[in-house]
Write a protein that holds these residues in place. Structure first.
Motif, PDB file in Angstrom:
ATOM      1  N   GLU A  35      -3.007  -0.133  -3.290  1.00  0.00           N
ATOM      2  CA  GLU A  35      -3.452  -0.974  -2.182  1.00  0.00           C
ATOM      3  C   GLU A  35      -3.794  -2.345  -2.740  1.00  0.00           C
ATOM      4  O   GLU A  35      -4.649  -2.467  -3.615  1.00  0.00           O
ATOM      5  CB  GLU A  35      -4.672  -0.374  -1.485  1.00  0.00           C
TER       6      GLU A  35
ATOM      7  N   TRP B 253       0.825  -1.200   0.000  1.00  0.00           N
ATOM      8  CA  TRP B 253       0.000   0.000   0.000  1.00  0.00           C
ATOM      9  C   TRP B 253       0.861   1.253   0.000  1.00  0.00           C
ATOM     10  O   TRP B 253       2.068   1.204   0.241  1.00  0.00           O
ATOM     11  CB  TRP B 253      -0.988   0.003   1.161  1.00  0.00           C
ATOM     12  N   HIS B 254       0.202   2.380  -0.281  1.00  0.00           N
ATOM     13  CA  HIS B 254       0.865   3.682  -0.234  1.00  0.00           C
ATOM     14  C   HIS B 254       0.834   4.169   1.209  1.00  0.00           C
ATOM     15  O   HIS B 254      -0.203   4.610   1.700  1.00  0.00           O
ATOM     16  CB  HIS B 254       0.159   4.688  -1.162  1.00  0.00           C
ATOM     17  N   ALA B 255       1.973   4.067   1.874  1.00  0.00           N
ATOM     18  CA  ALA B 255       2.079   4.488   3.269  1.00  0.00           C
ATOM     19  C   ALA B 255       2.447   5.962   3.335  1.00  0.00           C
ATOM     20  O   ALA B 255       3.213   6.468   2.506  1.00  0.00           O
ATOM     21  CB  ALA B 255       3.129   3.653   3.992  1.00  0.00           C
ATOM     22  N   THR B 256       1.908   6.646   4.334  1.00  0.00           N
ATOM     23  CA  THR B 256       2.187   8.064   4.533  1.00  0.00           C
ATOM     24  C   THR B 256       2.600   8.285   5.987  1.00  0.00           C
ATOM     25  O   THR B 256       2.819   7.326   6.741  1.00  0.00           O
ATOM     26  CB  THR B 256       0.935   8.903   4.226  1.00  0.00           C
TER      27      THR B 256
ATOM     28  N   THR C 281      -5.666   0.844   6.823  1.00  0.00           N
ATOM     29  CA  THR C 281      -5.345   0.060   5.621  1.00  0.00           C
ATOM     30  C   THR C 281      -4.829  -1.317   5.997  1.00  0.00           C
ATOM     31  O   THR C 281      -5.243  -2.339   5.423  1.00  0.00           O
ATOM     32  CB  THR C 281      -4.301   0.794   4.770  1.00  0.00           C
TER      33      THR C 281
ATOM     34  N   ASN D 214      -2.822   4.622   7.948  1.00  0.00           N
ATOM     35  CA  ASN D 214      -2.052   3.424   7.586  1.00  0.00           C
ATOM     36  C   ASN D 214      -2.542   2.204   8.353  1.00  0.00           C
ATOM     37  O   ASN D 214      -2.624   1.099   7.798  1.00  0.00           O
ATOM     38  CB  ASN D 214      -0.567   3.646   7.885  1.00  0.00           C
TER      39      ASN D 214
ATOM     40  N   GLY E 152       5.099   0.418   6.958  1.00  0.00           N
ATOM     41  CA  GLY E 152       3.704   0.447   6.545  1.00  0.00           C
ATOM     42  C   GLY E 152       2.827   1.255   7.481  1.00  0.00           C
ATOM     43  O   GLY E 152       1.831   1.847   7.048  1.00  0.00           O
ATOM     44  N   LEU E 153       3.197   1.318   8.763  1.00  0.00           N
ATOM     45  CA  LEU E 153       2.414   2.099   9.723  1.00  0.00           C
ATOM     46  C   LEU E 153       2.788   3.572   9.726  1.00  0.00           C
ATOM     47  O   LEU E 153       2.010   4.412  10.177  1.00  0.00           O
ATOM     48  CB  LEU E 153       2.590   1.548  11.139  1.00  0.00           C
TER      49      LEU E 153
ATOM     50  N   THR F 155       5.880  -1.021   0.341  1.00  0.00           N
ATOM     51  CA  THR F 155       5.146   0.229   0.198  1.00  0.00           C
ATOM     52  C   THR F 155       5.369   0.752  -1.220  1.00  0.00           C
ATOM     53  O   THR F 155       6.321   0.356  -1.903  1.00  0.00           O
ATOM     54  CB  THR F 155       5.623   1.284   1.213  1.00  0.00           C
TER      55      THR F 155
END
Length: 285
Positions: free
Chosen positions: A236, A4-7, A16, A13, A38-39, A200
């Motif tokens: 995702e 997934w696209h983690a921020t 997700t 996050n 990822g978190l 990610t």
């Protein structure tokens, strides 16, 4: 395997991650592996400030999800604040929701890529050694991201019996495009083991600026080096794979490289450097 696209938004996050754990469990997964960072994926300053404890609410949520869905979860890498310092830790959560193991990333990404400095050692400490976990009789070797560039770690895991090698990552986009597939396939081929690498991925739109763009392409590779799954640049995604461990046994029987390795002390000596004389052609003296 997840991607997934983690921020820098930990709550988003986590939502997700919980959604993908549920989706994988619904598809009969026994183990769900989440990517490194990822978190929380941000700048060094942001990630240092946001480091979590193993008993943090976010980790407890993942433990509850594992127990609720009766599935093991590997949190592939989080900034883990401990009494001994902050580590980049992969936490193994069993299907009962208990933290059953932990690997601290050994090799820290201190490099400058495309003019951007990645000084991981300013955020975290290196781990002390390799870790193999046994989940329902399957031996799994734990690594994180930059570790993939150090084949001696993977050989140690395989020598200890690992049949599956995990490489959760937040791999820089530019180096990923150049090296990701080759490195993962090499680690699988060298050790005749499955390699599973959740990842990610960079922002899917120009509206969000990542602290650094990551490559995506979560990958699963067979013991013979075949790419089984490539999640590309999906923002995702989750994919459940059935890993036939007999393929590990067959590959290692066909190419017994683990049995054929030499004793460590034989490699420890300095290599002999042989200098050959240069012959000058006739008529040029």
């Amino acid at each position: 395997m997840t991607q997934w696209h983690a921020t820098a938004d930990i709550a988003a996050n986590l939502t997700t991650a919980l959604r993908l754990i549920a989706a994988a469990a619904a598809d009969s997964a026994d183990l769900v592996v989440l990517p490194e960072n990822g978190l929380m994926l941000g700048t060094n300053t942001q990630m240092r400030a946001a480091a979590l404890h193993e008993d943090a609410d976010e980790v407890r949520e993942l433990c509850r999800a594992a127990a609720a869905h009766e599935v093991a979860v590997v949190l592939g890498g989080m900034k883990n604040r401990t009494a001994a310092g902050t580590f980049n830790s992969a936490l193994v959560i069993d299907a009962a929701g208990t933290i059953a193991g932990r690997y601290d990333k050994m090799h820290l990404f201190d490099a400058t890529i495309g003019g951007q400095s990645f000084e991981a050692s300013s955020v975290e400490r290196p781990g002390a050694g390799p870790v193999v976990i046994d989940l329902d009789g399957v031996r799994i070797g734990l690594t994180i991201c930059y570790d993939v560039r150090f084949p001696e770690l993977f050989r140690a895991l395989a020598t200890a019996g690992a049949e599956v090698l995990l490489v959760p990552a937040a791999f820089v986009q530019s180096t990923g495009a150049a090296h990701w597939h080759t490195l993962l396939r090499a680690r699988a081929i060298e050790n005749l083991a499955y390699v599973v690498a959740p990842a990610t991925v960079h922002s899917p739109t120009a509206e969000y600026t990542d602290a650094f763009a990551t490559y995506g392409h979560a990958l699963a590779v067979s013991p013979w080096g075949e790419v089984l799954v490539d999640l590309g640049e999906e923002p995702e995604a989750v994919r459940v794979l059935d890993l036939d461990l007999d393929a590990v046994t067959s590959a290692r029987a066909a190419l017994p490289v683990l049995a054929g390795r030499r004793a460590a002390e034989e490699y420890g000596a300095d290599p002999r450097v042989v200098t050959t004389a240069t012959r000058i052609p006739e008529g040029t003296r």
